[in-house]
Design an enzyme around this catalytic site. Structure first.
Site, short mmCIF file in Angstrom:
data_model
loop_
_atom_site.label_atom_id
_atom_site.label_comp_id
_atom_site.label_asym_id
_atom_site.label_seq_id
_atom_site.Cartn_x
_atom_site.Cartn_y
_atom_site.Cartn_z
N HIS A 1 0.86 -1.18 0.00
CA HIS A 1 0.00 0.00 0.00
C HIS A 1 0.90 1.23 0.00
O HIS A 1 1.95 1.23 0.66
CB HIS A 1 -0.92 -0.01 1.22
CG HIS A 1 -1.89 1.12 1.23
ND1 HIS A 1 -2.86 1.26 0.26
CD2 HIS A 1 -2.03 2.17 2.08
CE1 HIS A 1 -3.57 2.35 0.51
NE2 HIS A 1 -3.09 2.92 1.60
N CYS B 1 -3.39 2.80 -5.50
CA CYS B 1 -2.76 3.72 -4.54
C CYS B 1 -1.34 4.12 -4.97
O CYS B 1 -0.91 5.25 -4.75
CB CYS B 1 -2.76 3.12 -3.14
SG CYS B 1 -1.95 1.50 -3.03
#
Length: 149
Positions: A10, A98
């Site tokens: 992430h 992301c």
């Protein structure tokens, strides 16, 4: 900031005072599978404490694209990131994830090595499986023709 999660990394932009801005499927509409970005079509941009986003996962500063791209000035990156907070954005795990969000802010170009790797890896797996299948069929055909003679 790259956060190592079990199946993916992430990404978030550190904006100071312990906060990051990141794209998350939490609180976004059009999610087929809750808490799994794989099926999300929309995501929400949030500003949260780094430690709340990281939880018990490992993380590190990763500016790996600085070797091949010129980063924008830090103030500009933060200003642009702040403008996105609270907005819902289109999301696609392979084309608008992301990491794409973070690299677009930092370099002006959306890049995701993990998405590219997933596409290439997926294509390699398909080609490998296909070749294995063809080899198996060829072996069956050859063994069948030998037994008839």
């Amino acid at each position: 900031i790259e956060i190592k999660r079990p199946l993916y990394q992430h990404w978030a932009i550190y904006v100071g005072d312990g906060y990051v801005i990141h794209v998350t499927d939490e609180g976004a509409s059009s999610i087929t599978l809750s808490s799994s970005s794989i099926c999300a079509t929309r995501a929400k941009v949030k500003k949260e404490l780094l430690m709340e986003v990281v939880k018990n996962h490992k993380w590190h500063v990763n500016n790996k694209y600085d070797r091949s791209r010129t980063p924008r000035p830090v103030e500009e990156i933060i200003r642009r990131a702040e403008q996105w907070v609270g907005k819902e954005v289109p999301y696609d795990v392979l084309n608008r994830n992301c990491e794409h969000f973070v690299t677009e802010l930092r370099y002006g170009e959306a890049v995701s090595h993990q998405a590219k790797k997933a596409v290439v890896g997926g294509a390699s797996a398909i080609v490998g499986t296909t070749l294995l299948g063809v080899a198996a069929l060829a072996g069956i055909a050859l063994s069948g023709s030998k037994s008839k003679t």
